[in-house]
Design an enzyme around this catalytic site. Structure first.
Site, short mmCIF file in Angstrom:
data_model
loop_
_atom_site.label_atom_id
_atom_site.label_comp_id
_atom_site.label_asym_id
_atom_site.label_seq_id
_atom_site.Cartn_x
_atom_site.Cartn_y
_atom_site.Cartn_z
N ASN A 157 -8.35 4.42 -1.38
CA ASN A 157 -7.75 3.19 -0.89
C ASN A 157 -7.28 2.35 -2.08
O ASN A 157 -7.52 2.72 -3.24
CB ASN A 157 -8.78 2.43 -0.04
N CYS A 172 0.82 -1.22 0.00
CA CYS A 172 0.00 0.00 0.00
C CYS A 172 0.85 1.26 0.00
O CYS A 172 0.46 2.29 -0.54
CB CYS A 172 -0.98 0.01 1.16
#
Ligand SMILES: *[C@@H]1O[C@H](CO)[C@@H](O)[C@H](O)[C@H]1NC(C)=O
Length: 367
Positions: A307, A149
């Site tokens: 996200n 991420c």
């Protein structure tokens, strides 16, 4: 025959775009719960080995009851039985929120960007900003079962400033960071955005998503040298002063910003929509990007957070996280580790011409 085919694909598309929902009645007995689990697995095409099935069902039961209970309360956000519904909070944290930001920050020591904060003297910002509407945000991506991420967070901010300075939205390569930026960062085992900005600067740019696509199962070998084509450069990065949501607001008004959050709570795992005001700590685990902010009719202020868990999670892949809470770290620690790339040049290759930063239109005082 043709008509049937068309009808069939239409129905298929309809099904694929439908949210998975359940009825209260389905929670009443073990049998109905078990059927619900089967229906959920079909919907998300989840296959489970038979020795796993019982355990997974137990986790699913726990989560579906939690979703039901939470959604009956009058909270500003709702949960759903998304594709993370049969994994535990612990498994979820390890697989999808596993950038270990806090760990990497401790290893790296104090923040060292270019030193300053170029937006410190900004006096007015718009009431709301959404960089998606300004075409500075690419489609939501999916890191899959890989703690990368940090790379998605970095790339989102670089894609944003590149669009703002060059007027071109180019999807950039997380995989190059995963494979090649391994002095401090660790591919699928986690990393931090700050060294990734350094890497892009020192490396003379980053490749595009198209030339160096994402493949989380094939890592550890840097292929950048063999790849031709466009690279997008940056001139450095800066930090937003820590634990200061006002400063963060000034930065986000000018460009998408990389932040880290604590994404380890089960409400975050099962988030569906609304402004997230739920439990979450400050053990920074997950890199994301703020691409805007706003306020609801009920006066709840929020950050628009992009996200990297695909478009099915949350609001089309986004979560709105409560903004302006009294704790300085911000909800889920969102103000603790914010940074953004600097790009002066309006050409896509490295350059030195300095431009005034693009002022957001309709500037109103909110500070
Ligand atoms: C902000 O204003 C102060 C005082 O005028 C000045 O010293 C500083 O350089 C300014 N900061 C930036 C980033 O322009």
């Amino acid at each position: 025959m043709k008509l049937i085919l068309i009808l069939f694909s239409f129905l298929f598309l309809l099904k694929a775009s439908q949210e998975f929902d359940f009825h209260e009645k389905e929670l009443e007995t073990e049998e109905s719960l078990s059927k619900l689990y089967e229906r959920w697995r079909n919907h998300h095409s989840v296959s489970r080995a038979s020795h796993e099935a019982i355990k997974r069902f137990n986790v699913f039961r726990h989560n579906v009851l939690h979703v039901h209970k939470t959604n009956k309360k009058n909270k500003p956000y709702k949960l759903k039985i998304n594709r993370f519904a049969d994994i535990t909070h612990h498994e979820f944290r390890n697989s999808y929120a596993g950038s270990n930001i806090k760990h990497h920050r401790m290893l790296r020591g104090p923040k060292r960007g270019s030193g300053g904060f170029m937006y410190e003297n900004v006096t007015g910002v718009p009431i709301s900003v959404d960089w998606r509407e300004k075409g500075a945000v690419t489609d939501v991506k999916n890191q899959q079962d890989c703690g990368s991420c940090w790379a998605f967070s970095t790339v989102a901010a670089v894609e944003g400033i590149n669009k703002i300075r060059t007027n071109k939205l180019v999807s950039l390569s997380e995989q190059e960071l995963v494979d090649c930026d391994n002095e401090e960062n660790q591919g699928c085992a986690g990393g931090l955005m700050e060294p990734a900005f350094d890497f892009i600067k020192n490396n003379g740019g980053i490749k595009t998503e198209e030339t160096y696509p994402y493949n989380p199962y094939d890592i550890g070998f840097c292929r950048a040298k063999n790849i031709e084509g466009e690279t997008v450069t940056i001139d450095g990065h800066e930090h937003v002063p820590e634990n200061d949501e006002e400063a963060l607001l000034k930065a986000v008004a000018h460009q998408p910003v990389s932040v880290a959050i604590d994404a380890g709570s089960s409400d975050f795992q099962l988030y569906s929509e609304g402004v997230f005001t739920g439990e979450c700590g400050t053990q920074l685990s997950h890199g994301v990007a703020i691409v805007g902010y706003g306020e609801t009719e009920n006066g709840i202020k929020y950050w628009i957070v992009r996200n990297s868990w695909g478009a099915e999670w949350g609001e089309g892949g986004y979560v709105r996280i409560e903004r302006g809470i009294s704790e300085n770290e911000g909800r889920c620690g969102i103000a603790m580790e914010a940074s953004y790339p600097i790009k002066f040049s309006s050409s896509s290759s490295a350059g030195t011409t300095t431009h005034e930063s693009v002022a957001p239109d309709d500037v109103k005082d909110e500070l």
